[in-house]
Design an enzyme around this catalytic site. Structure first.
Site, short mmCIF file in Angstrom:
data_model
loop_
_atom_site.label_atom_id
_atom_site.label_comp_id
_atom_site.label_asym_id
_atom_site.label_seq_id
_atom_site.Cartn_x
_atom_site.Cartn_y
_atom_site.Cartn_z
N HIS A 53 0.82 -1.23 0.00
CA HIS A 53 0.00 0.00 0.00
C HIS A 53 0.85 1.28 0.00
O HIS A 53 0.74 2.09 -0.93
CB HIS A 53 -1.00 -0.05 1.17
CG HIS A 53 -1.68 1.25 1.43
ND1 HIS A 53 -2.52 1.84 0.51
CD2 HIS A 53 -1.64 2.09 2.50
CE1 HIS A 53 -2.96 2.99 1.02
NE2 HIS A 53 -2.45 3.17 2.22
N GLU A 81 0.73 5.35 12.73
CA GLU A 81 -0.54 4.79 13.14
C GLU A 81 -0.47 3.27 13.30
O GLU A 81 -1.05 2.73 14.23
CB GLU A 81 -1.60 5.16 12.10
CG GLU A 81 -3.00 4.96 12.63
CD GLU A 81 -4.05 5.22 11.56
OE1 GLU A 81 -3.70 5.65 10.44
OE2 GLU A 81 -5.23 4.96 11.85
N ASP A 82 0.23 2.61 12.43
CA ASP A 82 0.15 1.15 12.37
C ASP A 82 1.37 0.41 12.92
O ASP A 82 1.38 -0.82 12.95
CB ASP A 82 -0.09 0.69 10.92
CG ASP A 82 -1.44 1.14 10.40
OD1 ASP A 82 -2.29 1.49 11.25
OD2 ASP A 82 -1.64 1.17 9.18
N ASP A 146 -3.34 8.21 -1.30
CA ASP A 146 -3.72 7.18 -0.33
C ASP A 146 -5.16 6.72 -0.61
O ASP A 146 -5.45 5.53 -0.73
CB ASP A 146 -3.59 7.80 1.07
CG ASP A 146 -3.99 6.85 2.18
OD1 ASP A 146 -3.76 5.63 2.03
OD2 ASP A 146 -4.52 7.33 3.20
#
Ligand code: MN
Length: 740
Positions: A53, A81-82, A146
């Site tokens: 991604h 965030e991840d 995105d």
């Protein structure tokens, strides 16, 4: 922007090198390795490695020809965030610029996933997006890339989420890309949304286009050949691109015209890209010699670019076999802007004239934000929709500058577009040479000349005259400010009266600890805000005074010797016609129009919301209704030295009914002048059938006694049946008994 199945960092580096020969390759390699490591083991819903991604996002950004900082941020955009990565670590590794972009994107994304209701998320999230991007347009561009990749891979989510995300994309992100001029992303986003929001229509359209493919192909290549031949014959350098138009735009067009795809080759279009503007126009002329143009379909966006800076010539012609089709003609540079919009400007920003145009777009974003402050998310979304949709009207200044407006904008919007001050003082203007009022709607091609006057100021009803949010928010800001100034003035006076009753002057309490404590207790920052609260009626002057000046303090002090109190001999405001608040001559006072009391009548004042003190007759029916707010009542008196003999009386209306008599008017006028008054205006009516006459007279009176004498004298005239004082808004107070 085709979907590339397997992207490698080498592909990205090669692509960036084409437009940035001196690129910082290390930064990109470092970001690549770092992100790949941190996302290691994570898997997307599609079953692919998560890292695909961010890598695809970076690839999209490279195709938009953005710089290494933006592409590195694209690679790292989900890392805070991840993964366990911290902001500090990110900045240490990649520097301040990259980490700022990633932090801004993370904020947007965290908000997106913490929504409760869909509607609020859309607007609020977008507002944040804009906020974040104001100092850096790259945030929006990365967010769009995105979203584009997420839309491309939407089929792996639940149906419900698919619809919600597609809806949001169509309402928010596609219009943003359109407004920023990024045609390539806008077109793809819309087509993807179409597939999820109208699956049946999308499938059907796709099938129909496929079925027509063979026939279309023959027809298509015939036109292509003729076009190539045409420009070669005339020595024009250019390329001709035949293309299938975006499905969503075909769908919208067919739907609007109520026709079927099988009738036309409307899904096909041509684009001619040439090297100069002159070639654009000559190509258009040549094409029109070859095929007849469809009237009304020629658009010159070169002379008049769209607000998002899009430029091209558009035409529709009747082609072979009588099928109409579209042609766009533009230069290479125009093409780049049509595809990449603000990003195209951005990538050339160093020392380029395009800088100014980019700035105007950032200004546009900023103006959206300014207008949104204080409004609810729903209102914001609505205003956004109004501003983003392309129903636009173009109007010119006499010098030929062109402004675009949303449909429904008026002359006053035009004035505000020139300058806020021009808007505030606009009294009207000329459209195409003819004088017109403020509310006149603008039409395409109008030439507008604005007239102003220093006496003019915005009114409340202006809010309903304008069609743009920009003008409306400027008017609202002006009115709010005015109202607050008046409220502070009124509130300060009310408060001053209250503390003076306790024997303390205003200067004595400003800045004291009691005052500070009172401000804190009411959650206010400044004394001015406290006065405004009193002036608007939100706070009670009496209650505040008790807090600031505790009761036991008040004894034994002289009210008249306090600071500034005696030395305030300002003249009373004329608006009140010799009225003043008892003991407080510089209060703003006016006579209530419902009862228009005259000097000597029993009167009472009421503090209005921001307009000063309204003076009513005690007998006015409105007073009873106002009394449920007794704290707003304030004693008023007729000021001394005015009135008697000064000629500064009050206007009073009298209605009279009498037996028909030709000499009556003379008697009435003699009676009035005999009492030393004068008639301002007079309206006589006779009803012969009933042998009655009636007259309405406006006259000047000194005071209540004077009025009573006049009424008595008129009532005693022979044949007079009724004398009645008329007050505003049809409410009559019967001051004289009927006679005869
Ligand atoms: Mn992402």
């Amino acid at each position: 922007m085709a979907l590339t199945p397997k992207i490698r960092i080498e592909d990205i580096l090669n692509r960036v090198e084409q437009y940035r020969p001196d690129l910082d390759e290390d930064l990109l390699r470092h970001a690549y390795v770092f992100a790949a490591n941190r996302h290691q083991g994570q898997v997307r819903r599609s079953g692919e490695a998560y890292f695909v991604h961010p890598l695809t996002v970076a690839w999209i950004l490279a195709q938009m020809e953005l710089d290494e900082v933006a592409i590195a941020a694209g690679l790292l955009h989900d890392i805070l965030e991840d993964t366990e990565t911290t902001e500090v670590e990110l900045e240490a590794q990649f520097g301040n610029q990259v980490s700022r972009l990633v932090v801004a994107l993370t904020k947007i994304s965290v908000y997106e996933s913490s929504y409760t209701t869909r509607e609020e998320t859309d607007a609020e999230n977008f507002r944040r997006l804009l906020l974040a991007s104001i100092d850096d347009v790259r945030v929006i561009l990365i967010k769009l890339a995105d979203r584009l990749h997420n839309m491309r891979t939407l089929n792996f989510l639940r149906r419900e989420r698919q619809v919600a995300i597609a809806q949001e994309t169509l309402e928010i992100y596609a219009p943003i890309s359109n407004r920023l001029g990024i045609g390539s992303i806008k077109g793809e986003l819309e087509d993807l949304c179409f597939r999820y929001l109208h699956p049946h229509a999308a499938e059907r359209l796709e099938r129909e286009i496929k079925e027509r493919a063979a026939a279309a192909k023959r027809w298509f290549s015939r036109i292509q050949d003729e076009l190539v031949q045409l420009i070669e014959e005339h020595d024009i350098q250019g390329t001709i691109v035949g293309r299938v138009k975006h499905h969503y735009s075909v769908y919208r067009k067919l739907k609007a015209q109520g026709i079927d795809v099988s009738n036309v080759f409307d899904f096909l279009a041509f684009r001619i890209i040439v090297s100069t503007v002159a070639d654009c126009y000559s190509s258009l002329g040549l094409i029109h010699q070859l095929w007849s143009p469809v009237p009304g379909r020629i658009k010159d966006y070169i002379a008049m670019p769209k607000p998002n800076a899009y430029q091209s010539l558009h035409t529709s012609v009747i082609g072979p076999e009588g099928h109409p089709f579209e042609i766009q003609i533009r230069t290479e540079a125009m093409h780049k802007i049509a595809e990449f919009g603000i990003a195209a400007h951005w990538s050339y920003k160093e020392g380029d004239a395009a800088q100014a145009e980019q700035d105007s777009r950032v200004t546009w974003l900023r103006s959206l934000l300014d207008n949104s402050s204080g409004s609810s998310p729903r209102e914001f979304l609505d205003s956004l929709k109004v501003d983003l949709y392309p129903d636009e009207v173009y109007a010119f200044t006499p010098k030929g500058d062109v402004f675009s407006f949303p449909a429904g904008a008026a002359l006053l919007d035009f004035a505000y577009r020139i300058h806020t001050e021009v808007g505030h003082t606009c009294v009207g203007g000329r459209i195409n040479g003819r004088w017109v009022p403020l509310k006149t709607p603008l039409k395409n091609g109008d030439i507008v000349e604005i007239s102003t006057s220093p006496q003019q100021a915005p009114h409340h009803d202006w809010l309903t005259l304008v069609g743009t949010n920009k003008a409306r928010s400027k008017i609202r800001a002006y009115l709010k400010k005015e109202e607050k100034v008046r409220a502070v003035e009124v509130g300060r006076k009310l408060f001053e009266r209250e503390i003076r009753r306790r024997g303390v002057g205003l200067k004595r309490v400003l800045g004291t600890d009691e005052m500070k404590a009172t401000l804190v207790a009411h959650g206010l920052a400044k004394e001015e805000d406290l006065f405004a609260g009193v002036g608007f009626g939100r706070l009670s002057a009496q209650a505040i005074a008790t807090q600031v000046v505790p009761d036991d303090d008040s004894e034994g002090k002289s009210a008249t010797l306090e600071d500034g109190w005696v030395a305030a001999p300002k003249s009373p405001k004329d608006d009140g016609g010799g009225l003043e608040v008892t003991g407080d001559p510089d209060f703003l006072v006016y006579v209530a129009q419902c009862c228009t009391p005259v000097r000597g009548e029993d009167i009472v004042g009421f503090v209005t919301r921001g307009k000063g003190v309204a003076v009513h007759a005690r007998s006015c029916p409105n007073v009873k209704n106002l009394l449920y707010h007794p704290e707003r009542e304030i004693p008023v008196t007729w000021s001394r030295g005015r009135g008697s003999g000064g000629g500064h009386g009050s206007q009073v209306d009298l209605d009279m009914v009498f037996r028909e008599d030709p000499a009556m008017l003379t008697s009435i006028s003699q009676a009035i002048s005999g009492e030393g008054s004068g008639i301002v205006s007079c309206h006589l009516q006779t009803e012969q059938a009933e042998e009655r006459g009636s007259v309405s007279i406006t006259l000047m009176v000194e005071d209540a006694d004077h009025l009573r004498r006049i009424i008595d004298r008129l009532s005693s005239l022979k044949g007079m049946q009724e004398v009645e004082r008329r007050t505003g808004r049809g409410q009559s107070s019967r001051t004289a008994a009927s006679r005869g």
